[in-house]
Design an enzyme around this catalytic site. Structure first.
Site, PDB file in Angstrom:
ATOM      1  N   PHE A 131       0.791  -1.233   0.000  1.00 12.10           N
ATOM      2  CA  PHE A 131       0.000   0.000   0.000  1.00 12.10           C
ATOM      3  C   PHE A 131       0.823   1.284   0.000  1.00 12.10           C
ATOM      4  CE2 PHE A 131      -3.428  -2.668   2.239  1.00 12.10           C
ATOM      5  CZ  PHE A 131      -3.932  -3.077   1.018  1.00 12.10           C
ATOM      6  N   HIS A 132       2.023   1.264   0.540  1.00  8.56           N
ATOM      7  CA  HIS A 132       2.768   2.523   0.646  1.00  8.56           C
ATOM      8  C   HIS A 132       3.229   3.048  -0.704  1.00  8.56           C
ATOM      9  CE1 HIS A 132       6.564   0.379  -0.004  1.00  8.56           C
ATOM     10  NE2 HIS A 132       7.178   1.537  -0.019  1.00  8.56           N
ATOM     11  N   LYS A 146      -3.988  -8.350  -8.426  1.00  6.92           N
ATOM     12  CA  LYS A 146      -3.569  -6.958  -8.603  1.00  6.92           C
ATOM     13  C   LYS A 146      -4.122  -6.361  -9.892  1.00  6.92           C
ATOM     14  CE  LYS A 146       0.713  -6.770  -5.921  1.00  6.92           C
ATOM     15  NZ  LYS A 146       2.169  -6.498  -5.972  1.00  6.92           N
ATOM     16  N   CYS A 248      13.227  -4.285  -4.839  1.00  7.22           N
ATOM     17  CA  CYS A 248      12.736  -3.430  -3.759  1.00  7.22           C
ATOM     18  C   CYS A 248      12.306  -4.242  -2.548  1.00  7.22           C
ATOM     19  CB  CYS A 248      11.610  -2.528  -4.252  1.00  7.22           C
ATOM     20  SG  CYS A 248      10.085  -3.391  -4.682  1.00  7.22           S
ATOM     21  N   CYS A 410      19.361 -14.185   8.388  1.00  2.00           N
ATOM     22  CA  CYS A 410      18.977 -12.924   7.757  1.00  2.00           C
ATOM     23  C   CYS A 410      17.469 -12.959   7.542  1.00  2.00           C
ATOM     24  CB  CYS A 410      19.736 -12.709   6.445  1.00  2.00           C
ATOM     25  SG  CYS A 410      19.384 -13.962   5.182  1.00  2.00           S
TER      26      CYS A 410
END
Length: 453
Positions: A131-132, A146, A248, A410
């Protein structure tokens, strides 16, 4: 051959067989999806991707309606745009590959500008982490395709825009069929195999490709296969190694950066369609969000010996791009396989056997990520500090104990493997392993309440 060597060779062969089986399963799934698509909606697909040649009955608009004039008046009064520019947009079709941080603003501006037909391709579903930056999606549509979510939002913005959804992965087997029906293609994807696939397909079909990317605070934009400009392969004839690629999901991105690049992709598509301004072909726009600076640099021209766009191409049909690039054609978890099985530990085994015993648990994520969430026993040593050995003074006494197991973890189990390789070379007598799947696996297999990001 020594018994230990035999065991090592057996482990290596078993690992390779498992990897090959996984690759085979992915290809079989791709084939099943393709066969299901062809058998269930072949006729519908023809309508979706039919261009003027395949769908001769599709109307060509020769005048604007009163609603068009009212809706698009602010761009109609531009001297270099005008009525003819708006009609070109109204009769145009654009395919947007990826409805994420780039694709959402690009689709939004193209629909708002009056593009006649938009094709939306995305295999993924809406989730909260979108959402950001993925501004067409909403909380109420979590779990929805989507492409379908974007369609709903775009039709609310402009009900006159014809929108077709392709809620599937783009593969070599379906790419030409889908792309053929559009005038311009926007690469809003987040993975290397799809970039090569789109570039090759657009060269073969003679379609301009508007390519954007964004990571952290930076973005880039160019137009491939336009005029005498190069294709993607002219610039990158060989794909990068998988471990060198950051998307990203791994490196992070600020939503306003993807919005900036996505909006500019829409602008370049409009320029291509209308014949407006100087298209970014043969040039690369670089945006530095931290300083607010834009740079425009010249990139190499067409490569005379390019395997795809040269006068005598060596590649004349689409290939297996996942195999070519050595990575998956998605932005989901893309696990590396750098270690043997005896150098790795499952989160369940760690939780059951080792967690209560003395050991050194090192979390190699960047400090910003460590602050989001961490296991109680973990100490943070970012991977860059592991690789430059700056951690040695910090753990001098603990590292003197060769019986003390060292566990590295990680977020997803990729960087921890790189760290294990380095630490094992530095301390060959120690037991050094990583946690398979990292913190994502911990949430999925041990503690569902542990936050995932």
């Amino acid at each position: 051959m020594m018994e230990s060597e035999v065991d090592s060779e057996q482990s290596r062969l078993k690992r390779e067989i498992a990897e090959l089986r996984a690759a085979l399963n992915r290809k079989e799934q791709c084939l099943r999806e393709l066969e299901a698509s062809v058998s269930s909606d072949a006729s519908a697909e023809e309508q979706v991707v039919g261009n003027a040649l395949e769908s001769p009955g599709r109307a060509v608009h020769t005048k604007l309606t009163n609603d068009d004039i009212a809706r698009y008046s602010r761009q109609l009064i531009l001297p270099d745009f005008g009525v003819q520019g708006q009609l070109k947009l109204k009769n145009s079709s654009v395919l947007i590959v990826g409805l994420g941080g780039l694709g959402c603003p690009a689709a939004q501006y193209l629909a708002a500008a009056g593009c006649g037909r938009l094709g939306l391709i995305d295999y993924d579903e809406v989730e909260r982490s979108n959402f950001h930056r993925q501004i067409l999606h909403s909380e109420s549509r979590c779990g929805m395709s989507k492409a379908e979510s974007a369609r709903i939002a775009l039709l609310e913005l402009n009900p006159h825009c014809e929108i077709h959804c392709h809620s599937r992965l783009l593969y070599s087997q379906n790419a030409l069929h889908i792309i053929r029906g559009y005038d311009v293609v926007l690469d809003c994807s987040d993975n290397v195999p799809t970039r090569y696939l789109l570039s090759d397909a657009c060269v073969m079909l003679r379609k301009p490709l508007v390519s954007g990317s964004a990571l952290k605070m930076d973005g880039q934009l160019t137009v491939y296969n336009y005029g005498n400009g190069p294709c993607y392969r002219c610039i990158y004839p060989v794909p990068p190694p998988p471990e060198a690629v950051t998307n990203c999901g791994d490196g992070g991105v600020l939503g306003a950066v993807t919005g900036t690049i996505g909006a500019m992709q829409a602008l370049e598509a409009i320029k291509v369609i209308v014949g407006l301004g100087d298209v970014l072909a043969g040039r690369l726009l670089i945006f530095d969000g931290s300083s607010g600076l834009f740079r425009n640099i010249r990139i190499r021209s067409k490569r005379p010996n390019c395997h795809v766009c040269s006068a005598q191409p060596l590649i004349t049909e689409l290939i297996d791009y996942e195999m070519f690039c050595g990575m998956h054609a998605t932005d989901k978890d893309n696990p590396l396989q750098l270690l043997s099985t005896d150098e790795r530990l499952s989160v369940k085994d760690y939780h059951a056997k080792l967690q209560a015993q003395p050991h050194l648990l090192i979390d190699v994520r960047p400090t910003a990520e460590f602050e989001i969430c961490q296991l109680p026993e973990a100490v943070n040593v970012p991977l860059v500090e592991i690789l430059d050995d700056s951690y040695l003074k910090r753990f001098g006494k603990q590292l003197e104990d060769k019986e003390l197991p060292i566990i590295l973890l990680c977020r997803r189990g990729n960087d921890s493997q790189i760290a294990v390789q380095h630490v094992r070379n530095r301390f060959p007598m120690h037991s050094v392993r990583d946690l398979i799947g990292g913190l994502h696996a911990w949430t999925n297999s041990v503690d569902p309440s542990f936050p995932i990001y």
